[in-house]
Motif scaffolding. Structure first.
Motif, PDB file in Angstrom:
ATOM      1  N   SER A  10       0.872  -1.169   0.000  1.00 19.42           N
ATOM      2  CA  SER A  10       0.000   0.000   0.000  1.00 19.42           C
ATOM      3  C   SER A  10       0.908   1.217   0.000  1.00 19.42           C
ATOM      4  CB  SER A  10      -0.898  -0.015   1.236  1.00 19.42           C
ATOM      5  OG  SER A  10      -0.126  -0.202   2.412  1.00 19.42           O
ATOM      6  N   ILE A  11       0.698   2.101  -0.969  1.00 26.23           N
ATOM      7  CA  ILE A  11       1.579   3.254  -1.158  1.00 26.23           C
ATOM      8  C   ILE A  11       0.811   4.530  -0.859  1.00 26.23           C
ATOM      9  CG2 ILE A  11       2.983   4.528  -2.811  1.00 26.23           C
ATOM     10  CD1 ILE A  11       3.314   1.907  -4.380  1.00 26.23           C
ATOM     11  N   LEU A  12       1.400   5.387  -0.028  1.00 25.04           N
ATOM     12  CA  LEU A  12       0.842   6.706   0.257  1.00 25.04           C
ATOM     13  C   LEU A  12       1.755   7.756  -0.346  1.00 25.04           C
ATOM     14  CD1 LEU A  12      -1.235   8.526   1.790  1.00 25.04           C
ATOM     15  CD2 LEU A  12       0.392   8.518   3.701  1.00 25.04           C
ATOM     16  N   VAL A  13       1.201   8.598  -1.216  1.00 21.70           N
ATOM     17  CA  VAL A  13       1.947   9.713  -1.804  1.00 21.70           C
ATOM     18  C   VAL A  13       1.462  10.991  -1.140  1.00 21.70           C
ATOM     19  CG1 VAL A  13       2.503  10.984  -3.908  1.00 21.70           C
ATOM     20  CG2 VAL A  13       2.203   8.496  -3.995  1.00 21.70           C
ATOM     21  N   ILE A  14       2.389  11.742  -0.572  1.00 21.33           N
ATOM     22  CA  ILE A  14       2.040  12.982   0.122  1.00 21.33           C
ATOM     23  C   ILE A  14       2.211  14.148  -0.841  1.00 21.33           C
ATOM     24  CG2 ILE A  14       2.542  14.469   2.086  1.00 21.33           C
ATOM     25  CD1 ILE A  14       3.690  12.047   3.519  1.00 21.33           C
ATOM     26  N   GLY A  15       1.087  14.765  -1.220  1.00 21.94           N
ATOM     27  CA  GLY A  15       1.122  15.916  -2.104  1.00 21.94           C
ATOM     28  C   GLY A  15       0.920  15.563  -3.558  1.00 21.94           C
ATOM     29  N   THR A  16       0.154  16.399  -4.264  1.00 23.35           N
ATOM     30  CA  THR A  16      -0.061  16.177  -5.705  1.00 23.35           C
ATOM     31  C   THR A  16       0.187  17.466  -6.470  1.00 23.35           C
ATOM     32  OG1 THR A  16      -2.435  16.578  -5.459  1.00 23.35           O
ATOM     33  CG2 THR A  16      -1.697  14.284  -5.392  1.00 23.35           C
ATOM     34  N   GLY A  17       1.259  18.143  -6.136  1.00 23.23           N
ATOM     35  CA  GLY A  17       1.693  19.284  -6.934  1.00 23.23           C
ATOM     36  C   GLY A  17       2.325  18.789  -8.218  1.00 23.23           C
ATOM     37  N   GLU A  18       3.199  19.597  -8.805  1.00 21.51           N
ATOM     38  CA  GLU A  18       3.802  19.230 -10.090  1.00 21.51           C
ATOM     39  C   GLU A  18       4.528  17.895 -10.000  1.00 21.51           C
ATOM     40  OE1 GLU A  18       6.547  21.299 -13.568  1.00 21.51           O
ATOM     41  OE2 GLU A  18       6.849  21.908 -11.481  1.00 21.51           O
ATOM     42  N   LEU A  19       5.339  17.729  -8.959  1.00 24.79           N
ATOM     43  CA  LEU A  19       6.066  16.470  -8.800  1.00 24.79           C
ATOM     44  C   LEU A  19       5.138  15.345  -8.364  1.00 24.79           C
ATOM     45  CD1 LEU A  19       8.683  14.832  -8.721  1.00 24.79           C
ATOM     46  CD2 LEU A  19       8.960  15.573  -6.345  1.00 24.79           C
ATOM     47  N   GLY A  20       4.325  15.592  -7.353  1.00 27.29           N
ATOM     48  CA  GLY A  20       3.437  14.559  -6.830  1.00 27.29           C
ATOM     49  C   GLY A  20       2.499  14.016  -7.887  1.00 27.29           C
ATOM     50  N   HIS A  90       2.443   0.674   3.696  1.00 29.04           N
ATOM     51  CA  HIS A  90       3.738  -0.003   3.594  1.00 29.04           C
ATOM     52  C   HIS A  90       4.824   0.973   3.140  1.00 29.04           C
ATOM     53  CE1 HIS A  90       6.876  -2.208   1.330  1.00 29.04           C
ATOM     54  NE2 HIS A  90       6.667  -3.191   2.179  1.00 29.04           N
ATOM     55  N   THR A  91       4.512   1.775   2.107  1.00 26.81           N
ATOM     56  CA  THR A  91       5.476   2.692   1.501  1.00 26.81           C
ATOM     57  C   THR A  91       4.900   4.098   1.510  1.00 26.81           C
ATOM     58  OG1 THR A  91       6.386   0.961   0.060  1.00 26.81           O
ATOM     59  CG2 THR A  91       6.745   3.256  -0.620  1.00 26.81           C
ATOM     60  N   VAL A  92       5.701   5.059   1.945  1.00 25.60           N
ATOM     61  CA  VAL A  92       5.294   6.466   1.943  1.00 25.60           C
ATOM     62  C   VAL A  92       6.281   7.240   1.080  1.00 25.60           C
ATOM     63  CG1 VAL A  92       4.963   8.563   3.313  1.00 25.60           C
ATOM     64  CG2 VAL A  92       4.211   6.345   4.208  1.00 25.60           C
ATOM     65  N   ILE A  93       5.750   8.005   0.127  1.00 28.95           N
ATOM     66  CA  ILE A  93       6.566   8.827  -0.764  1.00 28.95           C
ATOM     67  C   ILE A  93       6.180  10.282  -0.551  1.00 28.95           C
ATOM     68  CG2 ILE A  93       7.232   9.290  -3.147  1.00 28.95           C
ATOM     69  CD1 ILE A  93       6.271   6.442  -3.843  1.00 28.95           C
ATOM     70  N   SER A  94       7.096  11.096  -0.065  1.00 25.61           N
ATOM     71  CA  SER A  94       6.797  12.505   0.174  1.00 25.61           C
ATOM     72  C   SER A  94       7.141  13.335  -1.055  1.00 25.61           C
ATOM     73  CB  SER A  94       7.582  13.028   1.379  1.00 25.61           C
ATOM     74  OG  SER A  94       7.354  14.425   1.515  1.00 25.61           O
ATOM     75  N   CYS A  95       6.141  14.053  -1.550  1.00 32.09           N
ATOM     76  CA  CYS A  95       6.340  14.967  -2.678  1.00 32.09           C
ATOM     77  C   CYS A  95       6.046  16.405  -2.250  1.00 32.09           C
ATOM     78  CB  CYS A  95       5.462  14.558  -3.855  1.00 32.09           C
ATOM     79  SG  CYS A  95       5.889  12.951  -4.556  1.00 32.09           S
ATOM     80  N   ILE A  96       6.222  16.669  -0.960  1.00 28.49           N
ATOM     81  CA  ILE A  96       6.048  18.010  -0.408  1.00 28.49           C
ATOM     82  C   ILE A  96       7.418  18.646  -0.286  1.00 28.49           C
ATOM     83  CG2 ILE A  96       5.359  19.328   1.634  1.00 28.49           C
ATOM     84  CD1 ILE A  96       2.971  18.312   0.224  1.00 28.49           C
TER      85      ILE A  96
END
Length: 310
Positions: A10-20, A90-96
């Motif tokens: 289960s993947i959590l992506v933090i932020g959905t700006g240009e990179l996110g 399980h996996t956290v990806i920060s795009c902030i």
């Protein structure tokens, strides 16, 4: 037989700006091609009170793509509150990035470790902070080293740092001042021979997704991407070719940039100009990058210029 979190994280992506947004799109593309490979959730700010949910097109798009949504305000949420959300993944990806303010990167890293997530990708999508070291012209870089220290001191959470160099588009930002199309001028920071590594957010998204799902699993390391690596002299040549012109070439010496920054020490662009005048820490050979070694094509600076300057 149900899959385990390692088999289908289960993947959590933090932020959905240009990179996110680029990271989420690439992860979703992988999952659509490999059903069951992972589940994807994004962490967004809570909706504005009284706002019409029907007008929130971004949330509707995410839902239609099968992407779940969590809500939290990174600026005001505590480490405990953020850890309470992250612990479900399980996996956290920060795009902030830096725009979120000082202390944000440390807070998110502390939350990930408190939550005990299996794998954490901090927002380090930039230069080689280890090489640059502490006390650079950009104080926020010191916080990036704090995050690396936190991650390296522990063994419970795997971590992956993705170094990308500068976002390609930033090189052409008028406020940055390196490429001044209005004045038909290109400025070299420090020296015409100094190099920069640059990668587009779209390529970062694709390559980050590739890293997430790579086998054998990539862990506890820094991965270097390079959409392109060029000198300021090569940049001026590219602008000449793409714009069919002959730009004026002016070098801003390291001393000149330091004096500029001293005169206005809180000026963000002057901080970045001083950093990117360095001969080290802001570039690495493209041939040795993750994408080159894997044979994954990326957008070069000239590709970007042809698509956006003409």
């Amino acid at each position: 037989m149900p899959t385990t979190p390692t088999d289908s994280p289960s993947i959590l992506v933090i932020g959905t700006g240009e990179l996110g947004a680029s990271v989420v799109a690439a992860l979703a593309h992988h999952v659509s091609a490999h059903p069951g490979a992972a589940t994807i959730t994004v962490l967004l700010r809570p909706p504005t009170p009284g706002a019409d949910p029907g007008q929130d097109t971004r949330r509707a798009e995410l839902t239609n793509e099968g992407i779940a949504i969590e809500h939290a305000d990174i600026a005001t949420a505590s480490v405990t509150e953020l850890a309470g959300i992250m612990t479900r993944y399980h996996t956290v990806i920060s795009c902030i990035g830096f725009a979120a303010g000082a202390g944000t990167q440390r807070k998110l890293a502390h939350a990930a470790l408190t939550a005990g997530v299996s794998r954490y990708f901090p927002w380090q999508f930039g230069v080689d902070y280890d090489e640059i070291g502490r006390g650079s012209a950009q104080p926020l870089f010191d916080e990036q080293l704090d995050v690396r220290d936190l991650l390296r001191r522990q063994r419970a959470t795997e971590w992956v740092i993705v170094s990308t160099g500068m976002f390609t588009s930033f090189l052409f930002e008028p406020a940055f001042g390196v490429v001044d199309l209005t004045a038909n001028t290109v400025h070299a920071l420090g020296s015409w021979d100094n190099q920069l590594t640059l990668t587009t957010p779209e390529d970062i998204g694709v390559l980050t997704a590739d890293i997430v799902f790579a086998e054998p699993r990539i862990r506890d390391t820094v991965v270097y991407l390079a959409g392109d690596t060029i000198s300021y002299g090569e940049l001026a040549d590219i602008v000449d070719r793409v714009c069919d012109t002959t730009v004026a070439r002016r070098e801003w010496s390291t001393e000149f940039l330091r004096d500029q920054l001293a005169g206005e020490p809180e000026n963000t662009m002057r901080k970045y100009r001083a950093v990117f005048a360095r001969p080290t820490g802001v570039a690495w050979p493209k041939a040795q990058s993750y994408n080159a070694v894997r044979g994954i094509s990326t957008t070069t600076v000239e590709d970007w210029a042809k698509a956006n300057l003409v």
